[in-house]
Scaffold this active site. Sequence first.
Site, mmCIF file in Angstrom:
data_model
loop_
_atom_site.group_PDB
_atom_site.id
_atom_site.type_symbol
_atom_site.label_atom_id
_atom_site.label_comp_id
_atom_site.label_asym_id
_atom_site.label_seq_id
_atom_site.Cartn_x
_atom_site.Cartn_y
_atom_site.Cartn_z
ATOM 1 C CG HIS A 140 -0.272 0.107 2.536
ATOM 2 N ND1 HIS A 140 -0.108 -0.955 3.386
ATOM 3 C CD2 HIS A 140 0.301 1.163 3.155
ATOM 4 C CE1 HIS A 140 0.522 -0.561 4.475
ATOM 5 N NE2 HIS A 140 0.793 0.725 4.360
HETATM 6 P P1 TYD Z 1 -2.086 -3.807 7.524
HETATM 7 O O1 TYD Z 1 -2.220 -2.404 7.026
HETATM 8 O O2 TYD Z 1 -2.647 -4.899 6.681
HETATM 9 O O3 TYD Z 1 -0.550 -4.109 7.822
HETATM 10 P P2 TYD Z 1 0.693 -4.096 6.812
HETATM 11 O O4 TYD Z 1 0.748 -2.729 6.221
HETATM 12 O O5 TYD Z 1 1.871 -4.383 7.667
HETATM 13 O O6 TYD Z 1 0.488 -5.153 5.787
HETATM 14 O O7 TYD Z 1 -2.711 -3.872 8.969
HETATM 15 C C1 TYD Z 1 -3.026 -5.095 9.571
HETATM 16 C C2 TYD Z 1 -4.309 -4.920 10.381
HETATM 17 O O8 TYD Z 1 -4.092 -4.047 11.484
HETATM 18 C C3 TYD Z 1 -5.429 -4.321 9.561
HETATM 19 O O9 TYD Z 1 -6.627 -4.969 9.964
HETATM 20 C C4 TYD Z 1 -5.472 -2.888 10.008
HETATM 21 C C5 TYD Z 1 -4.989 -2.952 11.433
HETATM 22 N N1 TYD Z 1 -4.268 -1.754 11.899
HETATM 23 C C6 TYD Z 1 -4.802 -0.996 12.915
HETATM 24 O O10 TYD Z 1 -5.892 -1.273 13.446
HETATM 25 N N2 TYD Z 1 -4.093 0.087 13.377
HETATM 26 C C7 TYD Z 1 -2.903 0.440 12.840
HETATM 27 O O11 TYD Z 1 -2.295 1.427 13.289
HETATM 28 C C8 TYD Z 1 -2.361 -0.353 11.759
HETATM 29 C C9 TYD Z 1 -1.044 0.007 11.136
HETATM 30 C C10 TYD Z 1 -3.084 -1.437 11.331
#
Ligand code: TYD
Length: 141
Positions: free
Chosen positions: A49
């Site tokens: 992303h």
């Molecule tokens: P995600 O964005 O998929 O992680 P990465 O970028 O490492 O692949 O986030 C994983 C899960 O955690 C998703 O359900 C969103 C949640 N999340 C939060 O609730 N708060 C946060 O600050 C972050 C970064 C993620």
Amino acid sequence: MDIKFIKFDVKGDERGSLIALEEYKNIPFQIKRVYFIFDTKSDVSRGYHAHKNLKQVLIPVKGSCKILLENYEETEEVLLSDQRCGLYIDALIWRVMYEFSDDCVLLVLASDYYNENDYIRNYDQFRYEIKQLITSGDNPT
Ligand code: TYD
């Protein structure tokens, strides 16, 4: 690509080492959120992303991982393995993280609260938004 690493001062004495992180001092934004990624399986990649506005600093406080960064013109792979160095990631950078060591704890400082509306999770949309910015003359750096 202009990769911005922030080298932290280490306060060390015979007892060990310490690094302090302070907003607008060694961290170039107001820190509204801190999270850390750990127990990531070594064959897993995550991220995929970009953010519309969010700025982040990534610090491998333990272990290591790799990150692929992509801006409007190029991609670059960076190894995060030095806890004395933070990687600054501006808005509109596509990122993928992978090859996490078993012990990796990746600390992330973020300039805003969690907001799903700030995510660009679709790669084609990312390329489109970047192109819009370039053609509008507002060149992202
Ligand atoms: P995600 O964005 O998929 O992680 P990465 O970028 O490492 O692949 O986030 C994983 C899960 O955690 C998703 O359900 C969103 C949640 N999340 C939060 O609730 N708060 C946060 O600050 C972050 C970064 C993620």
